[in-house]
Design a protein around this motif. Structure first.
Motif, short mmCIF file in Angstrom:
data_model
loop_
_atom_site.label_atom_id
_atom_site.label_comp_id
_atom_site.label_asym_id
_atom_site.label_seq_id
_atom_site.Cartn_x
_atom_site.Cartn_y
_atom_site.Cartn_z
N ALA A 1 60.90 79.98 13.67
CA ALA A 1 60.97 78.53 13.88
C ALA A 1 62.37 77.97 13.62
N THR B 1 57.02 80.91 12.25
CA THR B 1 57.26 81.27 13.64
C THR B 1 56.86 80.13 14.57
N CYS B 2 57.25 80.29 15.79
CA CYS B 2 56.98 79.28 16.81
C CYS B 2 56.55 80.02 18.07
N ASP B 3 55.40 79.63 18.63
CA ASP B 3 54.97 80.20 19.91
C ASP B 3 55.55 79.32 21.00
N GLU C 1 54.65 75.56 19.84
CA GLU C 1 53.67 75.32 18.78
C GLU C 1 54.09 76.11 17.56
N ARG C 2 54.38 75.39 16.48
CA ARG C 2 54.82 76.04 15.25
C ARG C 2 53.62 76.58 14.49
N ASP C 3 53.80 77.78 13.93
CA ASP C 3 52.78 78.43 13.12
C ASP C 3 53.47 79.04 11.91
N GLY C 4 53.65 78.23 10.87
CA GLY C 4 54.37 78.70 9.67
C GLY C 4 55.83 78.91 9.97
N GLN D 1 57.44 84.64 20.90
CA GLN D 1 57.21 84.24 19.52
C GLN D 1 58.56 84.38 18.84
#
Length: 131
Positions: free
Chosen positions: A100, A124-126, A119-122, A97
């Motif tokens: 981003a 952060t990016c997984d 996969e972006r989540d706000g 994690q």
């Protein structure tokens, strides 16, 4: 740089964080460090570790490279050591994690020659690097 690794400013690790980073599970986890200086007086300039997850068979990875040593290839070398060790241990990939906007880490992950899913989540990016 500590912020990029831990997503917050910190002066010291909590006891729980220190235990997780330093002890871990020897059957599932690995850590590598790069040092400079005379034996007995060396200084750590980079570290990389993975924490194995026996359920997903993916290792969560983390890197930290001293700003003076960034761009020297240490991150790439440490990443390859983690990949080689994880493969030898039977894991299916590495996960991370990251922030981003951390383009250097995203670039490092993409340069490894593995299939990379993000996969972006706000903020952060997984990231998943599959073997």
């Amino acid at each position: 740089d500590v912020y990029l690794r831990f997503f917050r400013t910190l002066r010291a690790l909590s006891l729980e964080e220190a235990v997780r980073l330093c002890i871990g599970d020897q059957a599932l986890d690995a850590m590598y460090v790069a040092t400079v200086g005379e034996r007995g007086a060396e200084r750590i300039v980079a570290s990389a570790q993975y924490f194995g997850d026996p359920t997903t068979r993916h290792d969560e990875v983390g890197y930290l490279v001293d700003p003076d040593w960034q761009g020297t290839g240490l991150g790439r070398i440490l990443q390859q050591l983690l990949i080689d060790k994880a493969r030898a241990m039977g894991f299916r990939g590495l996960s991370a994690q990251i922030l981003a906007d951390n383009r250097r880490m995203i670039g490092l992950a993409k340069s490894c020659g593995l299939e990379v899913e993000m996969e972006r989540d706000g903020d952060t990016c997984d990231l998943l690097m599959l073997f």
